[in-house]
Scaffold this motif. Structure first.
Motif, PDB file in Angstrom:
ATOM      1  N   ILE A   1      21.095  54.459  67.866  1.00  0.00           N
ATOM      2  CA  ILE A   1      19.823  54.210  67.049  1.00  0.00           C
ATOM      3  C   ILE A   1      18.906  53.508  68.149  1.00  0.00           C
ATOM      4  CG2 ILE A   1      21.011  54.409  65.005  1.00  0.00           C
ATOM      5  CD1 ILE A   1      20.774  51.353  65.058  1.00  0.00           C
ATOM      6  N   GLU A   2      17.582  53.502  67.745  1.00  0.00           N
ATOM      7  CA  GLU A   2      16.591  52.845  68.505  1.00  0.00           C
ATOM      8  C   GLU A   2      16.667  51.385  68.221  1.00  0.00           C
ATOM      9  OE1 GLU A   2      15.522  57.086  67.789  1.00  0.00           O
ATOM     10  OE2 GLU A   2      16.068  55.484  66.497  1.00  0.00           O
ATOM     11  N   PRO A   3      16.321  50.532  69.396  1.00  0.00           N
ATOM     12  CA  PRO A   3      16.312  49.191  69.032  1.00  0.00           C
ATOM     13  C   PRO A   3      15.179  48.858  68.163  1.00  0.00           C
ATOM     14  CG  PRO A   3      15.436  49.747  71.190  1.00  0.00           C
ATOM     15  CD  PRO A   3      16.126  50.952  70.566  1.00  0.00           C
ATOM     16  N   ARG A   4      15.243  47.475  67.873  1.00  0.00           N
ATOM     17  CA  ARG A   4      14.025  46.851  66.994  1.00  0.00           C
ATOM     18  C   ARG A   4      12.760  47.228  67.501  1.00  0.00           C
ATOM     19  NH1 ARG A   4      15.800  41.767  66.037  1.00  0.00           N
ATOM     20  NH2 ARG A   4      15.106  41.331  68.177  1.00  0.00           N
ATOM     21  N   THR A   5      11.882  48.109  66.810  1.00  0.00           N
ATOM     22  CA  THR A   5      10.586  48.639  67.033  1.00  0.00           C
ATOM     23  C   THR A   5       9.605  48.155  66.081  1.00  0.00           C
ATOM     24  OG1 THR A   5      11.846  50.332  68.171  1.00  0.00           O
ATOM     25  CG2 THR A   5       9.431  50.626  67.833  1.00  0.00           C
ATOM     26  N   PHE A   6       8.433  48.034  66.445  1.00  0.00           N
ATOM     27  CA  PHE A   6       7.340  47.514  65.315  1.00  0.00           C
ATOM     28  C   PHE A   6       6.141  48.622  65.598  1.00  0.00           C
ATOM     29  CE2 PHE A   6       9.600  43.613  65.833  1.00  0.00           C
ATOM     30  CZ  PHE A   6       9.792  43.250  64.362  1.00  0.00           C
ATOM     31  N   ARG A   7       5.554  48.877  64.417  1.00  0.00           N
ATOM     32  CA  ARG A   7       4.356  49.951  64.434  1.00  0.00           C
ATOM     33  C   ARG A   7       3.139  49.144  63.674  1.00  0.00           C
ATOM     34  NH1 ARG A   7       7.279  55.696  63.993  1.00  0.00           N
ATOM     35  NH2 ARG A   7       8.363  55.717  65.827  1.00  0.00           N
ATOM     36  N   LEU A   8       2.039  49.200  64.212  1.00  0.00           N
ATOM     37  CA  LEU A   8       0.991  48.565  63.261  1.00  0.00           C
ATOM     38  C   LEU A   8      -0.068  49.594  62.944  1.00  0.00           C
ATOM     39  CD1 LEU A   8      -0.337  45.703  62.113  1.00  0.00           C
ATOM     40  CD2 LEU A   8      -1.615  45.655  64.254  1.00  0.00           C
ATOM     41  N   SER A   9      -0.467  49.764  61.796  1.00  0.00           N
ATOM     42  CA  SER A   9      -1.389  50.764  61.239  1.00  0.00           C
ATOM     43  C   SER A   9      -2.496  50.063  60.718  1.00  0.00           C
ATOM     44  CB  SER A   9      -0.747  51.867  60.290  1.00  0.00           C
ATOM     45  OG  SER A   9       0.472  52.330  60.746  1.00  0.00           O
ATOM     46  N   LEU A  10      -3.886  50.967  60.737  1.00  0.00           N
ATOM     47  CA  LEU A  10      -5.089  50.559  60.059  1.00  0.00           C
ATOM     48  C   LEU A  10      -5.448  51.881  59.344  1.00  0.00           C
ATOM     49  CD1 LEU A  10      -7.309  48.320  59.348  1.00  0.00           C
ATOM     50  CD2 LEU A  10      -8.431  49.467  61.420  1.00  0.00           C
ATOM     51  N   THR A  11      -5.646  51.811  58.239  1.00  0.00           N
ATOM     52  CA  THR A  11      -5.947  53.025  57.183  1.00  0.00           C
ATOM     53  C   THR A  11      -7.277  52.415  56.438  1.00  0.00           C
ATOM     54  OG1 THR A  11      -3.824  53.618  56.783  1.00  0.00           O
ATOM     55  CG2 THR A  11      -5.318  54.632  55.433  1.00  0.00           C
ATOM     56  N   LYS A  12      -8.209  53.635  56.544  1.00  0.00           N
ATOM     57  CA  LYS A  12      -9.485  53.367  55.791  1.00  0.00           C
ATOM     58  C   LYS A  12      -9.741  54.295  54.997  1.00  0.00           C
ATOM     59  CE  LYS A  12     -13.945  52.610  55.446  1.00  0.00           C
ATOM     60  NZ  LYS A  12     -14.627  51.428  54.418  1.00  0.00           N
ATOM     61  N   ASN A  13     -10.054  54.111  53.939  1.00  0.00           N
ATOM     62  CA  ASN A  13     -10.503  55.016  52.703  1.00  0.00           C
ATOM     63  C   ASN A  13     -12.055  55.138  52.321  1.00  0.00           C
ATOM     64  OD1 ASN A  13      -7.503  54.211  51.778  1.00  0.00           O
ATOM     65  ND2 ASN A  13      -7.779  56.338  51.490  1.00  0.00           N
ATOM     66  N   TRP A  14     -12.763  56.114  52.098  1.00  0.00           N
ATOM     67  CA  TRP A  14     -13.991  55.976  51.674  1.00  0.00           C
ATOM     68  C   TRP A  14     -14.373  57.010  50.819  1.00  0.00           C
ATOM     69  CZ3 TRP A  14     -12.425  57.773  56.376  1.00  0.00           C
ATOM     70  CH2 TRP A  14     -12.616  59.454  56.767  1.00  0.00           C
TER      71      TRP A  14
ATOM     72  N   ARG B   1      20.498  46.055  65.597  1.00  0.00           N
ATOM     73  CA  ARG B   1      21.982  46.396  65.865  1.00  0.00           C
ATOM     74  C   ARG B   1      22.031  47.655  66.791  1.00  0.00           C
ATOM     75  NH1 ARG B   1      25.841  45.227  61.526  1.00  0.00           N
ATOM     76  NH2 ARG B   1      26.954  47.373  62.439  1.00  0.00           N
ATOM     77  N   ARG B   2      23.402  47.765  67.442  1.00  0.00           N
ATOM     78  CA  ARG B   2      23.612  48.517  68.664  1.00  0.00           C
ATOM     79  C   ARG B   2      24.575  49.544  68.134  1.00  0.00           C
ATOM     80  NH1 ARG B   2      23.171  46.810  73.973  1.00  0.00           N
ATOM     81  NH2 ARG B   2      25.353  47.760  74.480  1.00  0.00           N
ATOM     82  N   ASP B   3      24.337  50.549  67.013  1.00  0.00           N
ATOM     83  CA  ASP B   3      24.993  51.415  66.441  1.00  0.00           C
ATOM     84  C   ASP B   3      24.718  52.823  66.884  1.00  0.00           C
ATOM     85  OD1 ASP B   3      26.336  49.509  64.692  1.00  0.00           O
ATOM     86  OD2 ASP B   3      24.870  49.932  63.275  1.00  0.00           O
ATOM     87  N   SER B   4      25.378  53.739  66.514  1.00  0.00           N
ATOM     88  CA  SER B   4      25.253  55.150  66.910  1.00  0.00           C
ATOM     89  C   SER B   4      24.618  55.957  65.713  1.00  0.00           C
ATOM     90  CB  SER B   4      26.587  55.725  67.045  1.00  0.00           C
ATOM     91  OG  SER B   4      27.193  55.380  68.192  1.00  0.00           O
ATOM     92  N   ALA B   5      23.585  56.709  66.248  1.00  0.00           N
ATOM     93  CA  ALA B   5      22.918  57.434  65.382  1.00  0.00           C
ATOM     94  C   ALA B   5      23.704  58.718  64.853  1.00  0.00           C
ATOM     95  CB  ALA B   5      21.517  58.033  65.788  1.00  0.00           C
ATOM     96  N   ILE B   6      24.537  59.177  65.731  1.00  0.00           N
ATOM     97  CA  ILE B   6      25.540  60.254  65.659  1.00  0.00           C
ATOM     98  C   ILE B   6      26.655  59.996  66.543  1.00  0.00           C
ATOM     99  CG2 ILE B   6      24.405  61.746  67.112  1.00  0.00           C
ATOM    100  CD1 ILE B   6      24.541  63.876  65.058  1.00  0.00           C
ATOM    101  N   ASP B   7      27.642  60.642  66.232  1.00  0.00           N
ATOM    102  CA  ASP B   7      28.720  60.561  67.108  1.00  0.00           C
ATOM    103  C   ASP B   7      29.639  62.150  67.207  1.00  0.00           C
ATOM    104  OD1 ASP B   7      29.263  57.849  68.036  1.00  0.00           O
ATOM    105  OD2 ASP B   7      29.353  57.677  65.821  1.00  0.00           O
TER     106      ASP B   7
END
Length: 685
Positions: free
Chosen positions: A672-685, A644-650
């Protein structure tokens, strides 16, 4: 393992409910909160508008920036109108809270709000948060507790870090717009306790034509011994970030094709922030008493460069201004609770808590005209010492299985000492205020409670306004402002779990302020506002449909009006009217997990006569995760999935572009920011 923080009120509640303090390990207590209290907080809270969000629920949220973690508070919106490193804008209960005024925010027993700040009263910068080590968020709305002081009239959010992690973790995230983030955290045993450490490195350019270039480093080091209710901690934190800023732009320029939605006018806007702290806490709980003591030293530094009017005041150099702020904040908080039983059968129980809060801010800040971050003129320079002290007493009594009350009284005293570059705006002032509160919880049915809350609160004004005699730019006489402004709140609420696997809360409230007085950091002067009144209704609903699916729906509506007979109108610019969130969370579905969250940020009046209004915005965020084996997981996050092409604030004000002959009143917006993707890899030990 995760930390359970026992505030004096929590200690009182535990004693009233259980008759004895819990001495179990931290992780056991945290599991009770996450898996039990989230589905039923009957008997655990004193109002329908307060609650706790545990670590698991916070982990399942999809947040673009750390400050959005506070949106786990029903009815709260966190937005942004500038570069990533700048403090968020917050909205709650009919307030445009700017960067934090009337929303008290605490992290690990330390206040985040910065009073008498160069840019805005109550400045709340949460960019130093590391979500992976957050163990809980406690929220409370309205001035109904004697333990809460400055900035808490609309609400208070308290974030706690863990003492111990279930297992060490390492995480790497990559995304669009040159986004990269890595986190390393663990809590090995050491000398009979635990040494928790966490390190975060991040960079993000964002979608802007002039890249944000946001770079930050964030670190936490903590040693703890014992448990959350019987033990002590010593913590050190450090954060540093720097960024470029694409501030709000005029709608007319975008409509005419002169600017793109992600363009900037002044390419040198931006800033640099730094925060370092050392803190310690100690708690002791027995059958009869609970004691707590904490202390902190916080060093904050900010260099902020902004240009909101472009060439309105200076057609040659432009209107950029700098607001540097240097401060050291020290504080000491303590409380002691006595547990007592007033009847032989132990059915009437009472806790009496007394406490104190001390804080001192040693501040150097200023306001300068700049060009490309180069100083060309001085509007004002100030050295401020602001000191406050508070004493409070609170009694929590369980009269029967159905009836509980909490009665409190708080006495506040502030001293303001301002030494500036202009004698007319220097001097000393002080102010005091006593704020009572009462909460009644009545549960005539097994699965439903009714609440009545009434209380007084306050927010402090900028110290410079309490001693100022002249406008620093025009030299016109100005009226001095009171140091403390009283608020009065009233609320009726309901909480029920009568429907299986469902918790529903409903609250109706009224909140009055004696005035909307505030210090305008962008202009360097004091602005007097009218008294105000806000009515509102809030609904929150959580459904645990089955072991792997949770549904949430929160909605709030507020009516905000000024009450001073302003001939321009009685609307309060920026006052949020309606907000809502719908969430769906999938967990324990084999190796898969995921979430979708739809956020509605309603329209607001932008000027007093309501003739200019903002448009609503609608944002859909989501994530999907897959567990690779026992100790590794992959997660894809998506923001603004519908693009969407909305405002984050006015905002609505006058500005002038370089080629315009005169000023133009216009809507200025930050997209607001356009469509955005982030990919995460998490390791526990």
């Amino acid at each position: 393992m995760l930390r359970f923080t026992r505030t004096p009120v929590a200690c009182a509640a535990a004693a009233l409910l259980a008759g004895a303090p819990a001495l179990a390990d931290d992780f056991v207590l945290q599991r009770v909160l996450v898996e039990g209290a989230r589905t039923s907080q009957i008997g655990m809270t004193d109002s329908a508008s307060s609650g706790t969000v545990g670590a698991k629920a916070l982990e399942q949220r999809t947040v673009y920036r750390p400050g959005e973690l506070l949106e786990a508070t029903p009815g709260l919106i966190a937005s942004q109108h500038s570069g990533e490193g700048k403090a968020n804008q917050f909205y709650l209960r009919g307030f445009n809270l700017d960067h934090g005024t009337d929303l008290a925010t605490w992290v690990d027993g330390m206040p985040v709000n910065q009073r008498s700040h160069a840019h805005g009263q109550g400045w709340t910068d949460l960019n130093f948060l590391i979500p992976e080590i957050v163990t809980r968020l406690d929220y409370r709305k309205g001035p109904y507790s004697a333990t809460d002081g400055d900035f808490s009239s609309a609400g208070k959010a308290s974030i706690s870090y863990a003492n111990r992690l279930v297992s060490p973790l390492a995480s790497v995230t990559l995304g669009q717009d040159n986004y990269a983030r890595t986190v390393l955290a663990a809590s090995p045993e050491l000398a009979g306790g635990n040494l928790l450490y966490a390190l975060e490195l991040m960079k993000n350019d964002g979608p802007w034509t002039r890249p944000d270039g946001y770079r930050k480093i964030n670190a936490v080091l903590r040693y703890s011994r014992g448990y959350a209710n019987n033990g002590w901690t010593v913590s050190a934190m450090h954060y540093r970030g720097h960024w470029n800023a694409t501030d709000q732009i005029p709608l007319r320029a975008v409509a005419a094709g002169q600017l793109g939605r992600f363009d900037a006018i002044d390419l040198s806007d931006g800033g640099e922030a730094e925060r370092s702290s050392i803190s310690g806490s100690w708690r002791r709980t027995t059958q009869e008493t609970a004691s707590a003591l904490s202390a902190y030293v916080i060093r904050n530094r900010l260099d902020l460069y902004s240009n909101f009017t472009y060439f309105l005041n200076d057609p040659v150099n432009g209107d950029q201004f700098a607001q540097p702020d240097r401060r050291v904040t020290t504080g000491l908080d303590g409380s002691h609770t006595w547990h007592a039983y007033k009847s032989a059968d132990g059915k009437v129980a009472s806790d009496m808590t007394v406490g104190f809060q001390l804080q001192n801010d040693n501040i150097f800040n200023g306001l300068y005209d700049t060009r490309a971050r180069r100083r060309i003129a001085t509007t004002r320079e100030d050295h401020i010492v602001e000191t406050s002290g508070a004493l409070y007493v609170e009694n929590a009594t369980k009269w029967s299985e159905a009836l509980r009350t909490v009665v409190g009284l708080r006495a506040n005293h502030y001293r303001f000492d301002v030494d500036g570059d202009r004698v007319a705006n220097a001097g000393r002032a002080s102010d005091s205020l006593v704020t009572p509160s009462l909460s009644v919880a009545y549960g005539p049915w097994q699965h439903t409670e009714l609440y009545f809350n009434v209380g007084h609160g306050f927010h402090s004004n900028d110290a410079r306004g309490t001693v100022a005699s002249v406008d620093p730019k025009t030299l016109d006489p100005v009226d001095r402002t009171p140091g403390l402004v009283r608020s009065r709140g009233l609320e009726l609420g309901l909480r029920t779990v009568a429907i299986p696997k469902t918790e529903t809360t409903l609250s109706v409230y009224r909140l009055d302020f004696d005035s909307e007085l505030t210090y305008i950091g962008d202009a360097g002067n004091t602005e007097a506002g009218d008294p105000s009144r806000r009515y509102g209704v809030e609904l929150s609903n959580s459904v645990r449909a089955n072991k792997w699916l949770t549904l949430n729906f929160d909605a709030a509506y507020a009516r905000a009006r000024s009450r001073g007979g302003n001939p321009s109108g009685d609307r309060i610019p920026g006052a949020v009217e309606g907000v809502a969130q719908v969430g769906l969370t999938v967990d324990r579905a084999g190796p898969w997990s995921g979430a979708l969250r739809l956020r509605y940020f309603g329209p607001r009046p932008l000027i007093e006569d309501d003739s200019v209004r903002s448009h609503a915005s609608l944002t859909l965020n989501g994530r999907i995760g897959y567990r690779i084996g026992k100790d590794m997981r992959l997660e894809l996050e998506g923001f603004n999935l519908t693009n969407r092409r909305d405002s984050a604030i006015d905002y609505y004000y006058a500005s002038r572009a370089q080629k315009e002959a005169e000023a133009v009143d216009d809507i200025h917006f930050h997209p607001i920011e356009p469509r955005t993707f982030r990919l995460s890899l998490t390791k526990n030990w």
